[in-house]
Design a protein around this motif. Structure first.
Motif, PDB file in Angstrom:
ATOM      1  N   THR B  19       0.832  -1.346   0.011  1.00  0.00           N
ATOM      2  CA  THR B  19      -0.021  -0.134   0.031  1.00  0.00           C
ATOM      3  C   THR B  19       0.700   1.304  -0.024  1.00  0.00           C
ATOM      4  O   THR B  19       0.076   2.407   0.125  1.00  0.00           O
ATOM      5  N   ASP B  20       2.073   1.397  -0.006  1.00  0.00           N
ATOM      6  CA  ASP B  20       2.905   2.544  -0.136  1.00  0.00           C
ATOM      7  C   ASP B  20       3.132   2.763  -1.596  1.00  0.00           C
ATOM      8  O   ASP B  20       3.574   3.622  -2.049  1.00  0.00           O
ATOM      9  N   THR B  44       3.284   0.561 -11.578  1.00  0.00           N
ATOM     10  CA  THR B  44       3.223   1.093 -10.126  1.00  0.00           C
ATOM     11  C   THR B  44       4.199   2.279  -9.772  1.00  0.00           C
ATOM     12  O   THR B  44       5.204   2.487 -10.580  1.00  0.00           O
ATOM     13  N   LEU B  45       3.688   2.799  -9.027  1.00  0.00           N
ATOM     14  CA  LEU B  45       4.369   4.049  -8.723  1.00  0.00           C
ATOM     15  C   LEU B  45       4.480   4.429  -7.053  1.00  0.00           C
ATOM     16  O   LEU B  45       3.291   4.375  -6.370  1.00  0.00           O
ATOM     17  N   GLN B  46       5.622   4.724  -6.408  1.00  0.00           N
ATOM     18  CA  GLN B  46       5.604   4.691  -4.999  1.00  0.00           C
ATOM     19  C   GLN B  46       5.340   6.090  -4.498  1.00  0.00           C
ATOM     20  O   GLN B  46       5.395   7.435  -5.467  1.00  0.00           O
ATOM     21  N   GLU B  47       5.127   6.446  -3.549  1.00  0.00           N
ATOM     22  CA  GLU B  47       4.480   7.799  -3.024  1.00  0.00           C
ATOM     23  C   GLU B  47       5.821   8.736  -2.976  1.00  0.00           C
ATOM     24  O   GLU B  47       6.875   8.485  -2.885  1.00  0.00           O
ATOM     25  N   LEU B  81      -5.828   3.575  -6.469  1.00  0.00           N
ATOM     26  CA  LEU B  81      -4.942   4.806  -6.302  1.00  0.00           C
ATOM     27  C   LEU B  81      -4.928   4.912  -4.668  1.00  0.00           C
ATOM     28  O   LEU B  81      -6.085   4.762  -3.884  1.00  0.00           O
ATOM     29  N   SER B  82      -3.706   5.086  -4.034  1.00  0.00           N
ATOM     30  CA  SER B  82      -3.566   4.762  -2.571  1.00  0.00           C
ATOM     31  C   SER B  82      -4.411   3.642  -2.005  1.00  0.00           C
ATOM     32  O   SER B  82      -4.837   3.816  -1.040  1.00  0.00           O
ATOM     33  N   GLY B 207       6.046  17.003  -1.922  1.00  0.00           N
ATOM     34  CA  GLY B 207       5.960  15.635  -1.574  1.00  0.00           C
ATOM     35  C   GLY B 207       5.072  14.893  -2.396  1.00  0.00           C
ATOM     36  O   GLY B 207       4.665  13.535  -2.181  1.00  0.00           O
ATOM     37  N   THR B 208       4.461  15.541  -3.444  1.00  0.00           N
ATOM     38  CA  THR B 208       3.301  14.914  -4.076  1.00  0.00           C
ATOM     39  C   THR B 208       3.837  14.036  -5.208  1.00  0.00           C
ATOM     40  O   THR B 208       4.731  14.073  -5.983  1.00  0.00           O
TER      41      THR B 208
END
Lengths: 583, 363
Positions: B19-20, B44-47, B81-82, B207-208
């Motif tokens: 989930t990150d 996938t893309l990390q936060e 998403l998230s 940090g977006t």
């Protein structure tokens, strides 16, 4: 930044489609979330059908011609009528083309004293209805009028002008009042052309005039065609002027014969012929305009526009004189005459008498015009929205465009044709309703459709739908799909998008469309003559009837009122022209 | 036929229960009129990371962005998403509930609202007090450097200013994800590099998690943590900019990431025989191959080192130069170097190459 996680409902409960949870079937519907379902087009299609129904009736008549009647028509009134109509329309076409184009070129390519003022003022005749110009000119230039009387006094009994009450006179009068259509569109076309195209031709050795004829004119052809077409359609629909001048044309005959003794069948046949005429012209115009789609590289808003050539010497004096002359004959003179008559008339009335009568007519006219404007705008919003929403869906976009096209053909049809169609459609309906009431044992309601405002407003809808639609459509185009999507991503529901984005941005289009329809209804004559309910005369009717009896002063007050209101959109048009970047 | 996806280096294999990962696309497809705009795309893309979708016009990158935003719904696959399932398998969450910010290529500012009103548009549903709302708008204006422009109308702003307002507007509601569709393509070239850097630092500071779409590989290389190259609706390779530049998975990707020479050679194991001599390979290959040589990997030396070549043409860029080389056997190569030594057409030089090289099977 907290990444809030929502719990996923595991049951297919009754959550609405917008929250997104449902069964497999709903996925297909939901997957088109940004494509509106097909029923959005059903409403515009329905509106289009309603608008076109009156025409359908007339078209059916075409398919079942009464041959005996046609033979009689051909043997008697039809040939001169046809000739007159053709020559009138053709004459007006040529006249407005020449005057409109020349003056548009004069104010676009040359600089002379007063140019920018004349540039705008030359639009003024747009405010004047054709029939008003007709009777004013008739009063001034007729044999018994002041001009010819003065000529006879000074130069003897045998000096005179050619009779104004003739086909030639009608062409002249209409050209003077209708040239602004060509002027406006030609002017826009000339100014859109890039300087570089023009300069390239000059460098190759063409003189200014040669460049105009060989390059500028052909490039402007689509706009010129559109303008000439508008002018010719106005000439085709005119009833008042040709009636004053005793020039029998198709439009004039339809209105004159309808409802009088055995004239109605003749009127129907003539109306169907007029319909064919109008449709042929529409086809011709589309062909002339459609084939030529010129894209100028470096032109339009990105290109530099051509510099105006400063006139000097006698030319610099002639140009403003020519403009002033045209303006005088086409607007100033009639206005002076109308104002003078009005003042004389008002002096003759007692204050209360003319006021109550005047306001009654104003009230009637406003009611009709406002109702028509409101309905047109409402319907236009529905249609424009539906058309746009399906724009990206290949299956429906073509149907949508066809619907929009059909809706706007009403503008090309003469008022007499529309009225005839409405009567042919609604009369039987009225009788059917009455028969139905009778058979049910109720009181007969009377002619609730043709005997009330309904029929007339319906005709206005058919005729002026295009005006409102074009206005709203161009406003809607300013709202890009990206804007809508941006609003959605910012958290606005579709309802909020409509309320906060669409309606504010549409408001100018709505206002402009409503105003144009209002003014067009005020100026309309033939359909109003045929369809108005008893006792509901408009300002235009009042002016026409008075002028027909040569009661100039009485006709002047309503005529002037119409012109004054008609000036409002013209002034707005002049101001819009100013916002185009200075050339 | 499944998508060729290559995860090299630090990019992780899609483990969709983690989930990150803020963005998860699982075999997503979208068709228009029977044609695939996006075909079984998974990524996938990390936060906090910045991903660029890179590819030529029509490759499906904008469609992918719109799928993430919720403007269109996928015909197949799933999007999370998230950790929240937003599309696919019978579900669909509309864009206004997804908390994504979207900046369009044409900025799409609302012409009837002032700059401040545009920015506060997305704050309405938060039910902030008037003071909180105006504070937020002020903060956003300051963030993008437009503090004095709150009352202006969009049509009075320049392109660069409009873009900054569009960015502020999208950032104001603190979205989880920022999506930008070719945001710099409408700017003058001179302005572009500066604005790019500014936008990147703004997004980093916030940090977006961000996804850019562009067809400009320079932009992609300089801006992102991750780059995903797409052709014809399919993802060809995803990884860090370095990985894609030095280790492209195919000739097509190699050519798209930058200028490339392909030198024909015969490989046997860990070395290959080429017109430039025997060269070590990154990965062992056998048979007829083509070696990827970036122009800056060719070393030009007027002295006696390497293979003889003639300079056919030269382009001078001030800080660098590009030369066209012709080897003895007729092979033509393009080389790039700094401009310390001024080469001229007709010069004779010696060429050598920095090894090891990547080899592709001859296609």
């Amino acid at each position: 930044m907290a990444a809030a996680k929502q719990s996923i409902p595991t049951s297919t409960d009754s959550l609405s489609a917008t929250t997104g949870y449902g069964g497999k079937r709903s996925q297909n519907r939901l997957s088109r979330i940004w494509r509106w379902p097909s029923w959005t087009l059903a409403l515009p299609a329905g509106i289009a059908v309603v608008i076109l129904l009156p025409i359908a009736g007339l078209t059916l008549t075409l398919l079942q011609p009464d041959l005996a009647l046609w033979e009689r028509l051909w043997a008697t009134i039809l040939p001169p009528m046809l000739r007159n109509t053709l020559m009138l329309v053709g004459g007006v076409g040529i006249g407005t083309l020449v005057i409109g184009t020349l003056f548009a070129w004069l104010t676009s390519a040359y600089e002379f004293p007063g140019r920018s003022v004349f540039d705008r003022l030359l639009l003024l005749p747009l405010a004047v209805p054709t029939f008003v110009m007709g009777f004013v000119f008739m009063a001034i230039f007729d044999y018994v009028g002041p001009v010819q009387a003065a000529l006879r006094t000074h130069f003897g009994e045998h000096v005179g002008l050619p009779p104004i009450r003739s086909l030639g006179g009608a062409v002249l009068v209409m050209t003077l009042v209708l040239y602004p259509y060509v002027y406006l569109l030609a002017r826009a076309a000339f100014r859109e052309q890039a300087a570089s195209t023009f300069e390239a031709a000059r460098v190759m050795g063409f003189s200014r005039t040669q460049t105009f004829i060989r390059l500028v004119l052909p490039l402007a052809r689509p706009s010129l065609a559109a303008g000439v077409f508008l002018a010719m359609m106005e000439a085709l629909t005119d009833y008042g002027t040709v009636s004053f001048f005793s020039v029998p044309t198709l439009s004039e005959a339809v209105v004159r014969l309808w409802g009088w003794g055995s004239g109605t069948p003749q009127a129907v046949e003539l109306a169907s012929m007029l319909l064919v005429f109008a449709l042929l012209m529409l086809v011709m115009e589309r062909a002339l305009r459609g084939r030529a789609k010129y894209y100028q590289v470096g032109g339009g808003s990105k290109g530099r526009r051509m510099n105006r050539h400063r006139l000097s010497g006698w030319k610099a004096a002639l140009a403003p004189l020519a403009c002033a002359g045209l303006l005088f004959v086409a607007f100033v003179l009639p206005m002076i005459q109308l104002t003078s008559w009005t003042i004389q008339e008002l002096r003759g009335f007692t204050t209360t008498a003319w006021q109550s009568r005047f306001f009654e007519y104003v009230g009637n006219t406003s009611t009709l015009a406002a109702t028509a404007a409101a309905l047109v705008v409402m319907l236009a919003i529905f249609v424009a929205h539906g058309v746009r929403a399906t724009a990206h869906d290949g299956r429906f976009s073509r149907a949508a465009r066809v619907i929009a096209r059909l809706l706007t053909t009403g503008y090309a049809l003469p008022g007499a044709v529309v009225a005839a169609g409405v009567l042919m459609f609604l009369s039987p309906l009225d009788f059917a309703i009455n028969d139905l009431a009778e058979s049910l044992g109720l009181d007969k309601p009377g002619l609730i459709l043709t005997g009330t405002m309904t029929g007339l407003v319906y005709a206005y809808l058919v005729r002026f739908m295009a005006v409102g639609y074009n206005s709203i459509e161009s406003s809607l185009e300013k709202i890009t799909p990206n804007m809508e999507q941006a609003a959605r991503c910012l958290g606005a529901t579709p309802g909020r998008v409509l309320w906060r984005i669409h309606l504010p941005l549409l408001s100018t289009g709505i206002a402009a469309g409503a105003l144009l329809v209002f003014v067009d209804v005020m100026k309309e004559l033939p359909a109003t003559l045929l369809l108005r309910p008893f006792g509901m005369d408009t300002l235009a009717i009042w002016a026409y009837i008075a002028a027909f009896e040569s009661l100039w002063r009485e006709a002047a007050l309503p005529a002037l009122s119409i012109v004054v209101v008609g000036l409002i959109p013209v002034f707005l048009l002049m101001r819009i022209g100013d916002r185009v970047p200075a050339t | 036929m499944t998508n060729t996806v290559s995860f090299t280096g630090s990019a992780q294999k899609p483990n969709l229960s983690m989930t990150d990962h803020i963005i998860e696309l699982e075999a997503v497809s979208k068709t228009y009129n029977g044609q695939y705009a996006v075909e079984t795309l998974s990524l996938t893309l990390q936060e906090g990371q910045l991903l660029t979708l890179l590819g030529p016009s029509g490759c499906g990158k904008t469609t992918t962005l719109r799928l993430i935003a919720g403007i269109v719904a996928p015909d197949g696959g799933a999007i999370r998403l998230s950790g929240r399932h937003v599309a696919g398998n019978g579900a669909f969450i509309p864009p206004e509930q997804r908390r994504v910010g979207l900046v369009f290529q044409d900025y799409a500012l609302f012409p009837h609202l002032s700059v401040a009103a545009n920015i506060s548009f997305g704050l309405k549903r938060r039910r902030l007090s008037r003071k909180e709302e105006s504070n937020r708008v002020e903060a956003m204006l300051q963030l993008v450097g437009m503090s004095a422009y709150g009352d202006r109308m969009p049509h009075m702003l320049s392109g660069g200013q409009q873009q900054r307002v569009a960015l502020a507007r999208a950032l104001a509601p603190e979205p989880d994800i920022m999506l930008l569709d070719e945001p710099f393509s409408n700017l003058d070239t001179a302005l572009r590099t500066q604005v790019r850097a500014e936008v990147r630092s703004i997004l980093r500071a916030a940090g977006t998690t961000t996804v850019f779409v562009t067809h400009d590989q320079q932009e992609a290389l300089s801006l992102s943590d991750q780059v995903a190259v797409m052709f014809d609706g399919r993802l060809h390779q995803m990884g860090t900019p370095e990985e894609l530049y030095t280790n492209p998975v195919s000739k097509q990707v190699a050519q798209f990431m930058g200028e490339a020479n392909f030198l024909k050679a015969t490989a046997h194991g860990s070395r290959a025989l080429t017109p430039l001599g025997e060269i070590r390979l990154l990965k062992p290959q056998v048979g007829e191959v083509e070696l990827l040589i970036r122009p800056e990997m060719l070393h030009l030396n007027p002295a006696d080192e390497g293979v003889a070549a003639e300079i056919e043409w030269r382009e001078y860029y001030g800080h660098a130069q590009r030369v066209g080389l012709k080897l003895g056997d007729g092979t033509q190569l393009v080389a790039r170097s700094d401009a310390q030594v001024a080469f001229r057409t007709g010069d004779n030089v010696r060429v050598s190459v920095y090894a090891p090289l990547l080899a592709f099977q001859n296609q």
